[in-house]
Design an enzyme around this catalytic site. Structure first.
Site, PDB file in Angstrom:
ATOM      1  N   GLU A 258      -0.981  -4.342  -0.972  1.00 53.75           N
ATOM      2  CA  GLU A 258      -0.542  -2.637  -1.569  1.00 53.75           C
ATOM      3  C   GLU A 258       0.871  -3.456  -2.295  1.00 53.75           C
ATOM      4  O   GLU A 258       2.120  -3.934  -2.827  1.00 53.75           O
ATOM      5  CB  GLU A 258      -0.086  -1.968   0.176  1.00 53.75           C
ATOM      6  CG  GLU A 258      -0.932  -1.777   0.879  1.00 53.75           C
ATOM      7  CD  GLU A 258      -0.883  -0.821   1.228  1.00 53.75           C
ATOM      8  OE1 GLU A 258       0.587  -0.629   1.842  1.00 53.75           O
ATOM      9  OE2 GLU A 258      -2.331  -0.572   2.701  1.00 53.75           O
ATOM     10  N   HIS A 276      -1.412   4.673   1.066  1.00 51.19           N
ATOM     11  CA  HIS A 276      -0.894   5.349   2.341  1.00 51.19           C
ATOM     12  C   HIS A 276      -0.195   5.621   2.844  1.00 51.19           C
ATOM     13  O   HIS A 276       1.414   4.842   3.198  1.00 51.19           O
ATOM     14  CB  HIS A 276      -0.081   3.360   2.380  1.00 51.19           C
ATOM     15  CG  HIS A 276       0.119   2.650   3.480  1.00 51.19           C
ATOM     16  ND1 HIS A 276      -0.093   1.247   3.669  1.00 51.19           N
ATOM     17  CD2 HIS A 276      -0.032   3.375   4.981  1.00 51.19           C
ATOM     18  CE1 HIS A 276       0.419   0.990   5.379  1.00 51.19           C
ATOM     19  NE2 HIS A 276      -0.094   2.610   5.820  1.00 51.19           N
TER      20      HIS A 276
END
Length: 523
Positions: A258, A276
């Site tokens: 990420e 997210h």
């Protein structure tokens, strides 16, 4: 008390803490500054930015609690905190509804092709025939993991008329029945579900839980969603499964890396991706801040917080059942450490009778360990670090259950092996805690005050000689009990006395003929 707010949290949490502590907000604190200044704080609150590393924990001499205003504690070295006796708490319930709603949102976006239809219209197109959707009504949803979030997804999926199957090795039949779901194995779930959603933590066991062999089991119309942790789905295999039409679509809020820079999934139209944000609502952030603030307040007041990561977790009903035994456990632990000679090598705790019916005893064992270890160590031992400290000292710890309580409703039986001797003690909780056996000899002793435990040969005159010896030291006997297995054999005497007993008195008693051992115990 001083609390460091190291990451941005809702103001409601800060206001809650100001009632009991001095609150310092430093949301731009660097790792170097944290190592330098953490020694001044009793508590720290973080979200995902700040890393509470082993280096930080080792210099946090006053730190009592680390609070994560959210769910995951990947940025906290929980093991290092445990070894130092520092509680780590989070706020799991704060995001349950928020993540469940996001999950349903992604499912709707996939099933009705909302995301790509939106892009198409914004590009000036009108491609109605390209966006044929799938109803959720009468479809089967498969939920992998039935914790707080999975349970909330069940409630929402039922509103769409979906049938629910779940895979979770730890769900009880009673809980499944109450939620109205069918528990199946993972293979059955993968083969029969139209929609699959993941709600388990990332562990070595769940890493790449969903890979090509699992995609090969799914139906071609299957949609899969992951709002849990990146890495549970193998993203390379997911790309292949989507590209080859093995499944119909996927939605991810979490990724192996990420941000997922350069991911091949960007090329596909049958994928919905969000950054997210499943837990990112103002309500969830507010609730997370308030929850961890209240946890810190409890610790500062000497109370037990609810969401301790490095402590045994149990429901409130079980806690209320088991709580009365805490005092008995404390007394038995104190007895063991005062009667054991040399370093302890093995500790066996057996829960008998009514206690055997309770599933989780870990907190009672921790209390026993805490009382055994604190008198012999310079560093404080508490319920958090007691098992880790015992393990580091080479203890072999065994827990067991036995339905037979030897005539009592409940019984805690402890056997200890040390370098110098073997000791066993059994305690019963009635109106008050009592010791009912010592080294196999039956007694009935209240767990309070000063007592002398003596082993001797059961022949005339020994009890009198011990009484005379105590009289010489001006020690008055308040109560006496003896236990034996056969006349003339070894016996044990428990003397309740009114004065403190020194080592000199112990040695004088042990020097008497036919007295094998004597030790004073303060309870």
């Amino acid at each position: 008390m001083k609390v460091l707010i190291a990451d941005q949290i809702n103001q409601k949490g800060i206001e809650e803490l100001k009632e009991v502590a001095e609150v310092i907000v430093r949301t731009d604190i660097t790792p170097e500054e944290l190592v330098k200044d953490i020694k001044d704080f009793d508590a720290i609150i973080v979200r995902s930015r700040t890393k509470v590393t082993k280096e930080v924990i080792e210099v946090a001499s006053n730190l009592k609690i680390i609070a994560r205003a959210g769910v995951g504690v990947d940025n906290v070295d929980v093991q290092a905190a445990t070894e130092r006796g520092i509680m780590v708490v989070n706020a799991p319930e704060s995001t349950s509804i928020t993540v469940a709603e996001h999950t349903i949102g992604l499912i709707l976006s996939l099933s009705r092709k909302i995301s790509i239809a939106d892009s198409s219209v914004k590009d000036g197109k009108w491609e109605k025939s390209q966006f044929m959707g799938m109803e959720l009504n009468n479809k089967t949803m498969g939920i992998v993991g039935m914790g707080r979030i999975g349970s909330q997804v069940v409630i929402r999926a039922k509103a769409f008329g979906m049938d629910i199957v779940v895979y979770d090795p730890y769900i009880t039949p009673e809980a499944a029945s109450e939620l109205g779901v069918e528990v199946v194995d993972l293979e059955t779930l993968l083969k029969n579900s139209d929609v699959i959603t993941i709600h388990v933590p990332l562990t070595p066991e769940t890493k790449h839980l969903i890979s090509m062999p699992e995609f090969d089991l799914m139906k071609k119309n299957t949609l899969i969603v992951n709002c849990a942790r990146g890495g549970i789905i193998n993203e390379d295999d997911l790309y292949e499964a989507l590209s080859e039409g093995k499944i119909s679509g996927a939605a991810l809020d979490v990724f192996e890396n990420e941000p997922p820079v350069g991911s091949s999934l960007f090329e596909l139209d049958n994928v919905v991706l969000t950054p997210h944000i499943a837990a990112s609502t103002s309500e969830a952030q507010r609730d997370a801040a308030i929850i961890v603030a209240k946890e810190i307040k409890k610790v500062f007041k000497g109370e037990s917080p609810r969401n301790v990561i490095n402590m045994p977790v149990m429901d409130s009903e079980t806690f209320q059942i088991i709580k009365p035994y805490f005092r008995l456990a404390e007394k038995l632990g104190k007895f063991i450490i005062q009667t054991t000679q040399g370093n302890i090598t093995e500790l066996e705790v057996t829960y008998c009778g009514e206690l055997a019916e309770i599933q989780k005893h870990d907190i009672i064992t921790r209390i026993i360990l805490q009382e055994i270890l604190n008198p012999i160590l310079n560093e404080p031992v508490n319920l958090v670090n007691a098992p880790a400290v015992a393990e580091n000292r080479g203890f072999i710890i065994t827990e067991g259950k036995r339905t037979d309580a030897k005539g009592y409703k409940n019984l805690i039986s402890i056997e200890v092996e040390s370098e110098g001797n073997q000791v066993s003690v059994e305690g019963f909780l009635g109106k008050e805690p009592k010791i009912v056996r010592i080294n196999g000899y039956q007694v009935n002793v209240k767990t309070e005050g000063t007592m002398i435990i003596a082993r001797y040969k059961d022949i005339p005159g020994i009890i009198g000689s011990i009484g005379v010896k105590l009289g010489e030291h001006n020690i008055n006997i308040a109560k006496m009990q003896v236990g034996r297995q056969k006349p003339g054999g070894e016996a044990v005497m428990v003397l309740k006395v009114d004065q403190k007993v020194s080592k000199d008195v112990e040695e004088d008693i042990k020097s008497l003929p036919n007295v094998y051992d004597a030790v004073a115990v303060e309870l």
